[in-house]
Design a protein around this motif. Structure first.
Motif, PDB file in Angstrom:
ATOM      1  N   ILE A   1       0.844  -1.198   0.000  1.00 59.83           N
ATOM      2  CA  ILE A   1       0.000   0.000   0.000  1.00 59.83           C
ATOM      3  C   ILE A   1       0.877   1.244   0.000  1.00 59.83           C
ATOM      4  O   ILE A   1       1.816   1.353   0.798  1.00 59.83           O
ATOM      5  N   SER A   2       0.550   2.168  -0.892  1.00 62.49           N
ATOM      6  CA  SER A   2       1.252   3.451  -0.898  1.00 62.49           C
ATOM      7  C   SER A   2       0.321   4.595  -0.530  1.00 62.49           C
ATOM      8  O   SER A   2       0.593   5.750  -0.841  1.00 62.49           O
ATOM      9  N   VAL A   3      -0.809   4.231   0.096  1.00 61.22           N
ATOM     10  CA  VAL A   3      -1.719   5.267   0.570  1.00 61.22           C
ATOM     11  C   VAL A   3      -0.997   6.158   1.566  1.00 61.22           C
ATOM     12  O   VAL A   3      -1.189   7.372   1.619  1.00 61.22           O
ATOM     13  N   GLY A   4      -0.098   5.539   2.372  1.00 66.17           N
ATOM     14  CA  GLY A   4       0.681   6.301   3.344  1.00 66.17           C
ATOM     15  C   GLY A   4      -0.128   6.645   4.569  1.00 66.17           C
ATOM     16  O   GLY A   4      -1.210   6.108   4.814  1.00 66.17           O
ATOM     17  N   GLY A   5       0.397   7.552   5.363  1.00 68.14           N
ATOM     18  CA  GLY A   5      -0.338   8.045   6.515  1.00 68.14           C
ATOM     19  C   GLY A   5      -0.338   7.078   7.679  1.00 68.14           C
ATOM     20  O   GLY A   5       0.702   6.559   8.061  1.00 68.14           O
ATOM     21  N   SER A   6      -1.523   6.770   8.226  1.00 69.43           N
ATOM     22  CA  SER A   6      -1.641   6.046   9.487  1.00 69.43           C
ATOM     23  C   SER A   6      -2.544   4.831   9.353  1.00 69.43           C
ATOM     24  O   SER A   6      -3.298   4.687   8.392  1.00 69.43           O
ATOM     25  N   THR A   7      -2.438   3.972  10.361  1.00 66.97           N
ATOM     26  CA  THR A   7      -3.308   2.798  10.451  1.00 66.97           C
ATOM     27  C   THR A   7      -4.070   2.840  11.766  1.00 66.97           C
ATOM     28  O   THR A   7      -3.475   3.024  12.825  1.00 66.97           O
ATOM     29  N   GLU A   8      -5.380   2.700  11.696  1.00 62.93           N
ATOM     30  CA  GLU A   8      -6.215   2.642  12.891  1.00 62.93           C
ATOM     31  C   GLU A   8      -6.811   1.246  13.027  1.00 62.93           C
ATOM     32  O   GLU A   8      -7.158   0.605  12.038  1.00 62.93           O
ATOM     33  N   ASN A   9      -6.924   0.779  14.254  1.00 63.50           N
ATOM     34  CA  ASN A   9      -7.560  -0.492  14.553  1.00 63.50           C
ATOM     35  C   ASN A   9      -8.950  -0.202  15.115  1.00 63.50           C
ATOM     36  O   ASN A   9      -9.087   0.463  16.146  1.00 63.50           O
ATOM     37  N   LEU A  10      -9.978  -0.683  14.430  1.00 62.85           N
ATOM     38  CA  LEU A  10     -11.350  -0.407  14.810  1.00 62.85           C
ATOM     39  C   LEU A  10     -12.070  -1.708  15.145  1.00 62.85           C
ATOM     40  O   LEU A  10     -11.786  -2.752  14.557  1.00 62.85           O
ATOM     41  N   TYR A  11     -13.011  -1.645  16.058  1.00 64.50           N
ATOM     42  CA  TYR A  11     -13.735  -2.827  16.515  1.00 64.50           C
ATOM     43  C   TYR A  11     -15.219  -2.516  16.619  1.00 64.50           C
ATOM     44  O   TYR A  11     -15.616  -1.401  16.990  1.00 64.50           O
ATOM     45  N   ALA A  12     -16.069  -3.498  16.309  1.00 66.60           N
ATOM     46  CA  ALA A  12     -17.511  -3.343  16.484  1.00 66.60           C
ATOM     47  C   ALA A  12     -18.144  -4.718  16.617  1.00 66.60           C
ATOM     48  O   ALA A  12     -17.575  -5.732  16.219  1.00 66.60           O
ATOM     49  N   SER A  13     -19.341  -4.750  17.177  1.00 66.55           N
ATOM     50  CA  SER A  13     -20.109  -5.992  17.264  1.00 66.55           C
ATOM     51  C   SER A  13     -21.576  -5.659  17.062  1.00 66.55           C
ATOM     52  O   SER A  13     -22.014  -4.523  17.247  1.00 66.55           O
ATOM     53  N   SER A  14     -22.336  -6.675  16.660  1.00 68.05           N
ATOM     54  CA  SER A  14     -23.761  -6.469  16.428  1.00 68.05           C
ATOM     55  C   SER A  14     -24.468  -7.810  16.518  1.00 68.05           C
ATOM     56  O   SER A  14     -23.844  -8.867  16.441  1.00 68.05           O
ATOM     57  N   SER A  15     -25.776  -7.790  16.697  1.00 68.49           N
ATOM     58  CA  SER A  15     -26.571  -9.015  16.738  1.00 68.49           C
ATOM     59  C   SER A  15     -27.837  -8.816  15.940  1.00 68.49           C
ATOM     60  O   SER A  15     -28.343  -7.705  15.805  1.00 68.49           O
ATOM     61  N   HIS A  16     -28.338  -9.934  15.415  1.00 67.72           N
ATOM     62  CA  HIS A  16     -29.548  -9.886  14.600  1.00 67.72           C
ATOM     63  C   HIS A  16     -30.173 -11.261  14.546  1.00 67.72           C
ATOM     64  O   HIS A  16     -29.532 -12.237  14.142  1.00 67.72           O
ATOM     65  N   ASN A  17     -31.420 -11.380  14.982  1.00 71.88           N
ATOM     66  CA  ASN A  17     -32.186 -12.617  14.837  1.00 71.88           C
ATOM     67  C   ASN A  17     -31.443 -13.842  15.383  1.00 71.88           C
ATOM     68  O   ASN A  17     -31.439 -14.902  14.791  1.00 71.88           O
ATOM     69  N   GLY A  18     -30.801 -13.665  16.531  1.00 73.99           N
ATOM     70  CA  GLY A  18     -30.090 -14.766  17.148  1.00 73.99           C
ATOM     71  C   GLY A  18     -28.653 -14.932  16.694  1.00 73.99           C
ATOM     72  O   GLY A  18     -27.909 -15.742  17.248  1.00 73.99           O
ATOM     73  N   PHE A  19     -28.254 -14.177  15.676  1.00 72.86           N
ATOM     74  CA  PHE A  19     -26.887 -14.232  15.188  1.00 72.86           C
ATOM     75  C   PHE A  19     -26.066 -13.122  15.842  1.00 72.86           C
ATOM     76  O   PHE A  19     -26.558 -12.017  16.070  1.00 72.86           O
ATOM     77  N   TYR A  20     -24.820 -13.440  16.116  1.00 74.30           N
ATOM     78  CA  TYR A  20     -23.908 -12.468  16.696  1.00 74.30           C
ATOM     79  C   TYR A  20     -22.755 -12.258  15.733  1.00 74.30           C
ATOM     80  O   TYR A  20     -22.158 -13.224  15.232  1.00 74.30           O
ATOM     81  N   ALA A  21     -22.432 -11.004  15.443  1.00 74.90           N
ATOM     82  CA  ALA A  21     -21.336 -10.674  14.540  1.00 74.90           C
ATOM     83  C   ALA A  21     -20.340  -9.779  15.261  1.00 74.90           C
ATOM     84  O   ALA A  21     -20.719  -8.842  15.972  1.00 74.90           O
ATOM     85  N   GLU A  22     -19.085 -10.093  15.075  1.00 75.32           N
ATOM     86  CA  GLU A  22     -17.998  -9.334  15.671  1.00 75.32           C
ATOM     87  C   GLU A  22     -17.020  -8.980  14.566  1.00 75.32           C
ATOM     88  O   GLU A  22     -16.712  -9.812  13.704  1.00 75.32           O
ATOM     89  N   ALA A  23     -16.529  -7.742  14.559  1.00 74.31           N
ATOM     90  CA  ALA A  23     -15.660  -7.304  13.473  1.00 74.31           C
ATOM     91  C   ALA A  23     -14.485  -6.498  13.997  1.00 74.31           C
ATOM     92  O   ALA A  23     -14.590  -5.781  14.995  1.00 74.31           O
ATOM     93  N   HIS A  24     -13.362  -6.651  13.303  1.00 71.06           N
ATOM     94  CA  HIS A  24     -12.168  -5.854  13.560  1.00 71.06           C
ATOM     95  C   HIS A  24     -11.683  -5.356  12.214  1.00 71.06           C
ATOM     96  O   HIS A  24     -11.558  -6.128  11.263  1.00 71.06           O
ATOM     97  N   ALA A  25     -11.417  -4.054  12.132  1.00 76.43           N
ATOM     98  CA  ALA A  25     -10.981  -3.465  10.870  1.00 76.43           C
ATOM     99  C   ALA A  25      -9.658  -2.752  11.054  1.00 76.43           C
ATOM    100  O   ALA A  25      -9.384  -2.159  12.103  1.00 76.43           O
ATOM    101  N   LEU A  26      -8.831  -2.815  10.017  1.00 81.32           N
ATOM    102  CA  LEU A  26      -7.592  -2.068   9.970  1.00 81.32           C
ATOM    103  C   LEU A  26      -7.752  -1.033   8.864  1.00 81.32           C
ATOM    104  O   LEU A  26      -7.848  -1.384   7.684  1.00 81.32           O
ATOM    105  N   HIS A  27      -7.804   0.224   9.267  1.00 82.64           N
ATOM    106  CA  HIS A  27      -8.139   1.333   8.373  1.00 82.64           C
ATOM    107  C   HIS A  27      -6.863   2.120   8.075  1.00 82.64           C
ATOM    108  O   HIS A  27      -6.234   2.668   8.985  1.00 82.64           O
ATOM    109  N   VAL A  28      -6.454   2.128   6.800  1.00 80.28           N
ATOM    110  CA  VAL A  28      -5.242   2.825   6.370  1.00 80.28           C
ATOM    111  C   VAL A  28      -5.656   4.100   5.648  1.00 80.28           C
ATOM    112  O   VAL A  28      -6.379   4.048   4.645  1.00 80.28           O
ATOM    113  N   TYR A  29      -5.209   5.263   6.135  1.00 84.41           N
ATOM    114  CA  TYR A  29      -5.664   6.535   5.587  1.00 84.41           C
ATOM    115  C   TYR A  29      -4.496   7.518   5.533  1.00 84.41           C
ATOM    116  O   TYR A  29      -3.389   7.234   5.993  1.00 84.41           O
ATOM    117  N   ASN A  30      -4.761   8.686   4.957  1.00 85.76           N
ATOM    118  CA  ASN A  30      -3.732   9.702   4.790  1.00 85.76           C
ATOM    119  C   ASN A  30      -4.365  11.082   4.878  1.00 85.76           C
ATOM    120  O   ASN A  30      -5.594  11.206   4.980  1.00 85.76           O
TER     121      ASN A  30
END
Length: 495
Positions: free
Chosen positions: A247-276
Motif C-alpha cells: 500500500i502506498s496510501v501512506g499516513g496512518s493505520t487505525e484499529n477499529l472494533y464493532a459488534s452487532s446481533s440480529h435474529n439470534g446471530f452475533y457478529a464481531e468485526a475488527h478493521a484495519l483502516h489505512v488513511y492519509n
C-alpha cells in the motif's frame, strides 16, 4: 441360524433395555476416547462431537453370545468373517441363545451378496464405504457460496466508494488514483492447522474432506472471502485467513472494533483502516466473525483478530483456534474516498465500523433467516443412499405416514444437520424422515450441559418418540409380557 439354507453367523447385537439412555449400556454410540469427560460416571466416554461412534468401524469387541440379549455384543467375526449378506433378527430381551431363532418376531436379510463388493465385512463397510462422519453445517456451505457470488453490490451503499480492479489470474487487487497505484495486493491465503498456506483464486471454492471446512471468495466488487468451519470431528482445530498487500496510501493505520446481533446471530468485526491526509482514497481491511448457538449449535473457539499500527506492513492474519464447531469467518476489502471521509470524520471510529457491520448483516438478511436445522441434506449434498433390498422371512415392518419405505436395510442415514446414523433396520428413509426415530447408532450430538438434546443420543436414539415403537406389541417374552421395540434386541448375522 438355519434361515434360508443356514450358514449365518451372529456377529453383533444392539440391545435396548430399561437402563438410562446415553449411558455405558449404549456401547454402539459410545467411544473410548473423547476430550470432554465422563458421561454419568460410566466406563465409556460419550461422543459430544457429533462425529458418530467408531464402534461400527473399529476392531474392538464387547459382550458375549450368552449375554447378547442382555447387553450389546460384538464379536471378532464382525471384522474377521468374510461375508456377502446381512440378516437382522428382532427378539425379546433376556432370552437364551438356544431361543434366538424360535423367539424371533422379525427377521429379514439381503439376498444379492452386496457385501462382497464392499470389503466383505461390516467393519470394512463402515470404515471405507459409509463412514459415520458428519457433514458439518448442512446447507451453510452452499448458501455461503451462492451469497459470496451474488451481485449484491455493497458499493451502492456508500456514495464515497472507490473502485478497484483485479489482475487476469484473479489473485491480486489494484487500486489506482490519478495515475498512481495505491494498492497492489489483497492476496488472500488460508491455512488449516499447521499446514502450509494455500493462495486463493478469486471466485473459486475450496473445501476439506466431508466439508470439515469450506472457503470461497467473490470475483466482483465488492471483494469478500467467507469460510465455514464445521470441525464436528475435531478437525480442523485451527483455521487461518491471511491477506497480504503493498500500500502506498501512506499516513496512518487505525484499529477499529464493532459488534452487532440480529435474529439470534452475533457478529464481531475488527478493521484495519489505512488513511492519509492527502485527499487520497483509503483502504479498510475488515475481518468479521458470525455465530449462532441456537441454529448452528456452534462453539466459537478462540478468535485472534489482526492488530497493527505499522503503516508499512500490511500482511494480516486472522485465526480461529481451539474447540470450535460450525462457525463462520469472513473478510471484506473496502476502499473509500478520503474527500468524503474528511467531512464525516466519525467513520474512522467505532460508530462508523458498527454501521458497516450493520450493512453486512443487512446484506446477509436472507441467509441469516435460513433455518439450517431443517434444510434437506439429500438435495443439498446429493448423497446417494446405500440401502440394499431385504427379504422378510418372519413378520413385516410398516410405518405409515412417516416417509419411509419397508423392505430395505439402509446403512448410514444423515439427519437434517448432517449427522450420521449407522443402520436403519428393515427400511429406507425418504425425504423428511427423521433417522433418530428409525435408525440405530446415534451421532451423539449433545453436550453434557444441554439436556434439550438428550432425546437424540443412545443406540436407539429417539425411538421412544415414535408411537409405533412404544404401542405396537411385537411378541411376548418368557413371562407372557408383551414386547415392543423398546424392550427388544436386534441380532446382526452375516454369511
Amino acid at each position: 441360524m438355519t434361515t434360508d439354507g443356514g450358514g449365518w453367523t451372529l456377529v453383533a447385537s444392539v440391545h435396548r433395555g430399561d437402563e438410562r439412555k446415553c449411558s455405558s449400556h449404549d456401547k454402539w454410540s459410545s467411544v473410548q476416547t473423547c476430550n470432554y469427560g465422563w458421561h454419568y460416571g460410566s466406563g465409556y466416554y460419550y461422543d459430544y462431537n457429533g462425529k458418530g461412534s467408531s464402534t461400527w468401524s473399529n476392531r474392538l469387541t464387547m459382550g458375549s453370545i450368552e449375554t447378547a440379549t442382555d447387553e450389546d455384543y460384538k464379536s471378532s467375526d464382525y471384522f474377521r468373517e468374510k461375508a456377502s449378506d446381512v440378516m437382522l433378527s428382532h427378539v425379546p430381551n433376556d432370552i437364551d441363545p438356544s431361543e434366538f431363532e424360535s423367539q424371533s418376531f422379525l427377521r429379514y436379510h439381503t439376498t444379492d451378496g452386496f457385501l462382497t463388493n464392499y470389503g466383505s465385512s461390516l467393519e470394512n463397510l463402515y470404515s471405507h464405504y459409509v463412514p459415520l462422519k458428519s457433514l458439518g453445517i448442512v446447507g451453510l456451505d452452499e448458501t455461503i457460496t451462492k451469497l459470496a457470488k451474488t451481485h449484491v453490490n455493497i458499493t451502492s451503499v456508500y456514495p464515497d466508494w472507490s473502485n478497484y480492479w483485479y489482475n487476469s489470474d484473479k489473485t491480486t487487487t489494484f487500486l489506482d488514483y490519478e495515475g498512481e497505484t495505491l494498492l497492489e495486493g489483497n492476496q488472500v491465503f488460508f491455512k488449516v492447522n499447521d499446514e502450509p498456506y494455500t493462495r486463493m483464486e478469486y471466485g473459486k471454492s475450496y473445501a476439506g474432506s466431508l466439508n470439515s471446512y469450506h472457503v470461497s471468495s467473490t470475483d466482483t466488487e465488492h471483494f469478500m472471502t467467507l469460510a465455514t468451519i464445521s470441525s464436528t470431528d475435531g478437525h480442523p482445530n485451527k483455521f487461518s485467513l491471511k491477506v497480504a498487500s503493498n500500500i502506498s496510501v501512506g499516513g496512518s493505520t487505525e484499529n477499529l472494533y464493532a459488534s452487532s446481533s440480529h435474529n439470534g446471530f452475533y457478529a464481531e468485526a475488527h478493521a484495519l483502516h489505512v488513511y492519509n491526509d492527502q485527499n487520497k482514497p483509503t483502504v479498510t481491511f475488515l475481518f468479521f466473525f458470525v455465530s449462532n448457538y441456537e441454529k448452528w449449535d456452534n462453539w466459537q473457539g478462540s478468535i485472534n483478530f489482526p492488530y497493527n499500527h505499522d503503516p508499512t506492513n500490511h500482511t494480516y492474519e486472522y485465526t480461529v483456534t481451539g474447540s470450535m464447531k460450525n462457525v463462520m469467518m469472513g473478510y471484506m476489502l473496502i476502499t473509500r474516498n478520503e474527500s468524503y471521509l474528511s467531512t464525516n470524520y466519525n467513520w474512522r471510529y467505532q460508530n462508523g465500523l458498527h454501521d458497516v457491520l450493520e450493512h453486512i448483516l443487512m446484506l446477509f438478511g436472507i441467509f441469516l433467516t435460513l433455518d439450517l436445522t431443517t434444510t434437506d441434506i439429500k438435495s443439498l449434498h446429493n448423497i446417494p443412499q446405500f440401502a440394499p433390498a431385504v427379504k422378510f422371512v418372519k413378520g413385516s415392518i410398516s410405518y405409515p405416514n412417516h416417509n419411509v419405505t419397508s423392505g430395505y436395510l439402509q446403512f448410514r442415514a444423515y439427519d437434517s444437520q448432517g449427522y450420521a446414523y449407522a443402520l436403519c433396520p428393515g427400511i429406507r428413509l425418504n425425504e423428511e424422515a427423521k433417522p433418530s426415530q428409525f435408525c440405530l447408532g446415534s451421532p451423539g450430538k449433545f453436550h453434557y450441559w444441554d439436556y434439550n438434546h438428550l432425546h437424540i443420543c443412545g443406540d436407539f436414539s429417539a425411538w421412544e418418540t415414535l408411537d409405533e415403537h412404544v404401542t405396537q406389541d411385537r411378541s411376548t417374552d418368557g413371562n407372557g409380557r408383551f414386547v415392543n421395540d423398546l424392550h427388544s434386541t436386534i441380532l446382526i448375522f452375516t454369511r
